[in-house]
Design a protein around this motif. Structure first.
Motif, PDB file in Angstrom:
ATOM      1  N   ALA A  18      60.710 -81.398 103.657  1.00 27.27           N
ATOM      2  CA  ALA A  18      60.253 -79.977 103.485  1.00 27.27           C
ATOM      3  C   ALA A  18      61.305 -78.847 102.976  1.00 27.27           C
ATOM      4  N   HIS A  19      60.824 -78.243 101.819  1.00 25.55           N
ATOM      5  CA  HIS A  19      61.755 -77.151 101.499  1.00 25.55           C
ATOM      6  C   HIS A  19      61.791 -75.798 102.355  1.00 25.55           C
ATOM      7  N   TYR A  20      60.683 -75.699 103.004  1.00 22.18           N
ATOM      8  CA  TYR A  20      60.858 -74.542 104.281  1.00 22.18           C
ATOM      9  C   TYR A  20      60.049 -74.809 105.114  1.00 22.18           C
ATOM     10  N   ASP A  73      49.036 -78.187  94.479  1.00 20.22           N
ATOM     11  CA  ASP A  73      50.117 -77.250  94.243  1.00 20.22           C
ATOM     12  C   ASP A  73      51.474 -77.513  94.945  1.00 20.22           C
ATOM     13  N   GLU A  74      51.280 -78.043  96.148  1.00 19.28           N
ATOM     14  CA  GLU A  74      52.637 -78.492  96.759  1.00 19.28           C
ATOM     15  C   GLU A  74      53.359 -79.629  96.099  1.00 19.28           C
ATOM     16  N   THR A  75      52.457 -80.493  95.629  1.00 16.65           N
ATOM     17  CA  THR A  75      52.959 -81.782  95.108  1.00 16.65           C
ATOM     18  C   THR A  75      53.760 -81.422  93.797  1.00 16.65           C
ATOM     19  N   THR A  85      65.033 -76.819  89.474  1.00 20.83           N
ATOM     20  CA  THR A  85      64.806 -75.414  88.835  1.00 20.83           C
ATOM     21  C   THR A  85      63.920 -74.754  89.996  1.00 20.83           C
ATOM     22  N   VAL A  86      64.083 -73.484  90.173  1.00 18.28           N
ATOM     23  CA  VAL A  86      63.277 -72.609  91.040  1.00 18.28           C
ATOM     24  C   VAL A  86      62.230 -71.958  90.510  1.00 18.28           C
ATOM     25  N   ALA A  87      60.995 -72.522  90.738  1.00 19.28           N
ATOM     26  CA  ALA A  87      59.909 -72.191  89.868  1.00 19.28           C
ATOM     27  C   ALA A  87      58.582 -71.695  90.668  1.00 19.28           C
ATOM     28  N   VAL A  88      57.737 -71.000  90.342  1.00 20.28           N
ATOM     29  CA  VAL A  88      56.312 -70.815  91.144  1.00 20.28           C
ATOM     30  C   VAL A  88      55.287 -70.969  90.305  1.00 20.28           C
ATOM     31  N   THR A  89      53.930 -71.434  90.775  1.00 18.05           N
ATOM     32  CA  THR A  89      53.050 -71.610  90.074  1.00 18.05           C
ATOM     33  C   THR A  89      52.306 -70.468  89.311  1.00 18.05           C
ATOM     34  N   GLY A  90      52.351 -70.632  88.059  1.00 15.74           N
ATOM     35  CA  GLY A  90      51.492 -69.607  87.238  1.00 15.74           C
ATOM     36  C   GLY A  90      50.140 -69.779  86.971  1.00 15.74           C
ATOM     37  N   ARG A  91      49.637 -71.346  86.833  1.00 16.78           N
ATOM     38  CA  ARG A  91      48.460 -71.596  86.711  1.00 16.78           C
ATOM     39  C   ARG A  91      48.117 -72.949  87.160  1.00 16.78           C
ATOM     40  N   LEU A  92      47.044 -72.949  87.766  1.00 11.21           N
ATOM     41  CA  LEU A  92      46.728 -74.401  88.561  1.00 11.21           C
ATOM     42  C   LEU A  92      45.273 -74.655  88.231  1.00 11.21           C
ATOM     43  N   GLY A 117      61.429 -73.731  77.675  1.00 15.63           N
ATOM     44  CA  GLY A 117      61.711 -72.404  78.263  1.00 15.63           C
ATOM     45  C   GLY A 117      61.769 -72.301  79.417  1.00 15.63           C
ATOM     46  N   ARG A 118      60.962 -71.053  80.081  1.00 17.49           N
ATOM     47  CA  ARG A 118      60.824 -71.019  81.601  1.00 17.49           C
ATOM     48  C   ARG A 118      59.938 -71.761  81.974  1.00 17.49           C
ATOM     49  N   LYS A 119      58.935 -72.222  80.937  1.00 18.74           N
ATOM     50  CA  LYS A 119      57.599 -72.754  81.563  1.00 18.74           C
ATOM     51  C   LYS A 119      57.689 -74.547  81.596  1.00 18.74           C
ATOM     52  N   ALA A 141      48.952 -77.950  85.571  1.00 18.74           N
ATOM     53  CA  ALA A 141      49.620 -76.709  86.133  1.00 18.74           C
ATOM     54  C   ALA A 141      50.626 -76.219  85.097  1.00 18.74           C
ATOM     55  N   LEU A 142      50.914 -75.044  85.342  1.00 19.80           N
ATOM     56  CA  LEU A 142      51.964 -74.312  84.511  1.00 19.80           C
ATOM     57  C   LEU A 142      52.961 -73.838  85.773  1.00 19.80           C
ATOM     58  N   PHE A 143      54.270 -73.981  85.821  1.00 17.21           N
ATOM     59  CA  PHE A 143      54.861 -73.323  86.729  1.00 17.21           C
ATOM     60  C   PHE A 143      55.958 -72.478  85.852  1.00 17.21           C
ATOM     61  N   VAL A 144      56.381 -71.495  86.327  1.00 16.78           N
ATOM     62  CA  VAL A 144      57.143 -70.508  85.643  1.00 16.78           C
ATOM     63  C   VAL A 144      58.664 -70.485  86.330  1.00 16.78           C
ATOM     64  N   GLU A 145      59.614 -70.542  85.877  1.00 20.23           N
ATOM     65  CA  GLU A 145      60.938 -70.583  86.304  1.00 20.23           C
ATOM     66  C   GLU A 145      61.262 -69.171  86.835  1.00 20.23           C
ATOM     67  N   ALA A 173      69.273 -74.764 100.292  1.00 19.53           N
ATOM     68  CA  ALA A 173      69.739 -74.945  98.884  1.00 19.53           C
ATOM     69  C   ALA A 173      68.398 -74.953  98.140  1.00 19.53           C
ATOM     70  N   ARG A 174      67.587 -75.749  98.643  1.00 21.29           N
ATOM     71  CA  ARG A 174      66.279 -75.720  97.879  1.00 21.29           C
ATOM     72  C   ARG A 174      65.459 -74.325  97.820  1.00 21.29           C
ATOM     73  N   ALA A 175      65.821 -73.724  98.984  1.00 22.63           N
ATOM     74  CA  ALA A 175      65.109 -72.417  99.023  1.00 22.63           C
ATOM     75  C   ALA A 175      65.811 -71.286  98.325  1.00 22.63           C
TER      76      ALA A 175
HETATM   77  C1  LIG Z   1      63.108 -69.611  97.055  1.00 25.97           C
HETATM   78  C2  LIG Z   1      62.060 -70.941  97.285  1.00 25.97           C
HETATM   79  C3  LIG Z   1      61.921 -71.925  96.266  1.00 25.97           C
HETATM   80  C4  LIG Z   1      61.244 -72.826  96.378  1.00 25.97           C
HETATM   81  C5  LIG Z   1      59.626 -72.378  96.221  1.00 25.97           C
HETATM   82  C6  LIG Z   1      58.714 -73.582  96.173  1.00 25.97           C
HETATM   83  C7  LIG Z   1      57.347 -72.984  96.641  1.00 25.97           C
HETATM   84  C8  LIG Z   1      56.343 -73.960  96.587  1.00 25.97           C
HETATM   85  C9  LIG Z   1      55.175 -73.700  96.882  1.00 25.97           C
HETATM   86  C10 LIG Z   1      54.047 -74.247  95.965  1.00 25.97           C
HETATM   87  C11 LIG Z   1      54.003 -73.318  94.766  1.00 25.97           C
HETATM   88  C12 LIG Z   1      53.578 -72.121  95.005  1.00 25.97           C
HETATM   89  O1  LIG Z   1      52.312 -71.927  95.341  1.00 25.97           O
HETATM   90  S1  LIG Z   1      54.142 -70.708  94.414  1.00 25.97           S
HETATM   91  C13 LIG Z   1      53.255 -69.373  94.921  1.00 25.97           C
HETATM   92  C14 LIG Z   1      52.124 -68.882  94.007  1.00 25.97           C
HETATM   93  N1  LIG Z   1      52.485 -68.193  92.600  1.00 25.97           N
HETATM   94  C15 LIG Z   1      53.054 -67.209  92.620  1.00 25.97           C
HETATM   95  O2  LIG Z   1      53.135 -66.427  93.626  1.00 25.97           O
HETATM   96  C16 LIG Z   1      53.563 -66.657  91.394  1.00 25.97           C
HETATM   97  C17 LIG Z   1      52.947 -65.137  91.075  1.00 25.97           C
HETATM   98  N2  LIG Z   1      53.181 -64.788  89.699  1.00 25.97           N
HETATM   99  C18 LIG Z   1      54.056 -64.444  89.251  1.00 25.97           C
HETATM  100  O3  LIG Z   1      55.119 -64.029  90.019  1.00 25.97           O
HETATM  101  C19 LIG Z   1      54.399 -64.071  87.786  1.00 25.97           C
HETATM  102  O4  LIG Z   1      53.273 -63.792  87.146  1.00 25.97           O
HETATM  103  C20 LIG Z   1      55.172 -65.140  87.209  1.00 25.97           C
HETATM  104  C21 LIG Z   1      56.734 -65.451  87.812  1.00 25.97           C
HETATM  105  C22 LIG Z   1      54.419 -66.410  87.319  1.00 25.97           C
HETATM  106  C23 LIG Z   1      55.324 -64.812  85.767  1.00 25.97           C
HETATM  107  O5  LIG Z   1      55.762 -63.455  85.465  1.00 25.97           O
HETATM  108  P1  LIG Z   1      57.252 -63.134  84.679  1.00 25.97           P
HETATM  109  O6  LIG Z   1      58.338 -63.590  85.133  1.00 25.97           O
HETATM  110  O7  LIG Z   1      57.006 -61.683  84.350  1.00 25.97           O
HETATM  111  O8  LIG Z   1      56.966 -64.232  83.200  1.00 25.97           O
HETATM  112  P2  LIG Z   1      55.814 -63.878  82.223  1.00 25.97           P
HETATM  113  O9  LIG Z   1      56.804 -63.273  80.929  1.00 25.97           O
HETATM  114  O10 LIG Z   1      54.744 -63.337  82.564  1.00 25.97           O
HETATM  115  O11 LIG Z   1      55.743 -65.167  81.850  1.00 25.97           O
HETATM  116  C24 LIG Z   1      56.688 -66.318  81.243  1.00 25.97           C
HETATM  117  C25 LIG Z   1      55.780 -67.273  80.540  1.00 25.97           C
HETATM  118  O12 LIG Z   1      54.945 -67.878  81.209  1.00 25.97           O
HETATM  119  C26 LIG Z   1      53.485 -67.788  80.580  1.00 25.97           C
HETATM  120  N3  LIG Z   1      52.606 -67.611  81.682  1.00 25.97           N
HETATM  121  C27 LIG Z   1      52.690 -66.962  82.798  1.00 25.97           C
HETATM  122  N4  LIG Z   1      51.673 -66.956  83.518  1.00 25.97           N
HETATM  123  C28 LIG Z   1      50.722 -67.736  82.839  1.00 25.97           C
HETATM  124  C29 LIG Z   1      49.451 -68.223  83.399  1.00 25.97           C
HETATM  125  N5  LIG Z   1      48.812 -67.948  84.420  1.00 25.97           N
HETATM  126  N6  LIG Z   1      48.805 -68.832  82.398  1.00 25.97           N
HETATM  127  C30 LIG Z   1      49.465 -69.175  81.105  1.00 25.97           C
HETATM  128  N7  LIG Z   1      50.664 -68.885  80.692  1.00 25.97           N
HETATM  129  C31 LIG Z   1      51.173 -67.944  81.775  1.00 25.97           C
HETATM  130  C32 LIG Z   1      53.647 -66.404  79.786  1.00 25.97           C
HETATM  131  O13 LIG Z   1      52.832 -66.152  78.769  1.00 25.97           O
HETATM  132  C33 LIG Z   1      55.129 -66.456  79.278  1.00 25.97           C
HETATM  133  O14 LIG Z   1      55.276 -67.476  78.228  1.00 25.97           O
HETATM  134  P3  LIG Z   1      56.056 -67.289  76.906  1.00 25.97           P
HETATM  135  O15 LIG Z   1      55.640 -65.879  76.245  1.00 25.97           O
HETATM  136  O16 LIG Z   1      57.449 -67.277  77.315  1.00 25.97           O
HETATM  137  O17 LIG Z   1      55.453 -68.350  75.879  1.00 25.97           O
END
Ligand SMILES: CCCCCCCCCCCC(=O)SCCNC(=O)CCNC(=O)[C@H](O)C(C)(C)COP(=O)(O)OP(=O)(O)OC[C@H]1O[C@@H](n2cnc3c(N)ncnc32)[C@H](O)[C@@H]1OP(=O)(O)O
Length: 180
Positions: A18-20, A73-75, A85-92, A117-119, A141-145, A173-175
């Motif tokens: 588990a990461h958390y 999403d978790e997988t 890389t530390v990244a969050v889900t942008g699109r699923l 890049g960050r994608k 999915a698209l995750f964003v670093e 470390a993972r977190a």
């Molecule tokens: C410590 C624990 C560790 C471990 C953490 C592990 C967690 C595991 C849990 C499972 C994963 C989750 O559920 S994570 C939780 C759910 N997700 C979230 O809460 C994320 C909420 N959204 C955000 O915070 C933000 O929108 C971000 C970080 C995703 C992006 O914001 P940003 O950093 O300002 O970056 P931004 O410039 O907008 O986007 C960067 C590039 O990605 C593209 N992009 C961004 N969103 C999208 C999108 N929906 N669809 C298409 N493309 C997109 C942009 O066009 C751009 O492309 P280009 O112009 O560069 O080409």
């Protein structure tokens, strides 16, 4: 760009753990969580399993679609540990192909398909009955670093503080460490 497995990524077959503690997807401290267990694969790929519990129902006796999206999403999120890389889900984007009954173990397989890049682009599939069983769910999915500050800036201070004090070094470390 083709994804590159980090040299320190867990060996193929090793559990990721588990990461958390309190993660709804993988944390052991969530009584109604998914308790998803992932194992590293070859390259930037992994497998995971999740058994649908009565607490995960939507329709009677069937897994809720949002819970299945959580499993995907978790997988997919776990793949980022193989890139270190530390990244969050942008699109699923999720396809529901077959209903998933309570008691079923969903066998998930996921891979990173590209990094730009960050994608981080990835996809996953979940099958019933076994790793070669019929497909029940699929996702792209698209995750964003992000920097660690993402969590520190947006998370609730109590939980951030507690996670930073986690005695499990790997989980900490993972977190909270970006280690490219
Ligand atoms: C410590 C624990 C560790 C471990 C953490 C592990 C967690 C595991 C849990 C499972 C994963 C989750 O559920 S994570 C939780 C759910 N997700 C979230 O809460 C994320 C909420 N959204 C955000 O915070 C933000 O929108 C971000 C970080 C995703 C992006 O914001 P940003 O950093 O300002 O970056 P931004 O410039 O907008 O986007 C960067 C590039 O990605 C593209 N992009 C961004 N969103 C999208 C999108 N929906 N669809 C298409 N493309 C997109 C942009 O066009 C751009 O492309 P280009 O112009 O560069 O080409």
């Amino acid at each position: 760009m083709k994804p590159v497995r980090h040299p320190d990524a867990p060996a193929p077959g090793d559990p990721l753990g588990a990461h958390y503690e309190h993660c709804f997807g993988c944390g052991p401290g969530q009584p109604h969580g998914l308790h998803l267990e992932a194992r590293a694969g070859e390259g930037v790929a992994l497998t995971a399993e999740f058994t649908v519990q009565p607490a995960h129902q939507g329709a009677p006796g069937l897994a809720h679609g949002g819970v299945l999206a959580t499993a995907l999403d978790e997988t997919l999120g776990s793949l980022n540990w193989l890139l270190r890389t530390v990244a969050v889900t942008g699109r699923l984007e999720t396809d529901y192909v077959r209903p998933v009954p309570v008691g079923t173990t969903l066998h998930l397989a996921a891979e990173v398909t590209a990094v730009a890049g960050r994608k981080i682009y990835s996809r996953a599939v979940g099958r019933l009955d076994g790793p070669d069983g019929p497909v029940a769910v699929r996702a792209d999915a698209l995750f964003v670093e992000v920097k660690v500050d993402h969590f520190i800036d947006h998370g609730r201070p109590e939980e951030i503080q507690a996670a930073m004090s986690d005695p499990d070094q790997v989980r900490r470390a993972r977190a909270f460490e970006v280690n490219p």
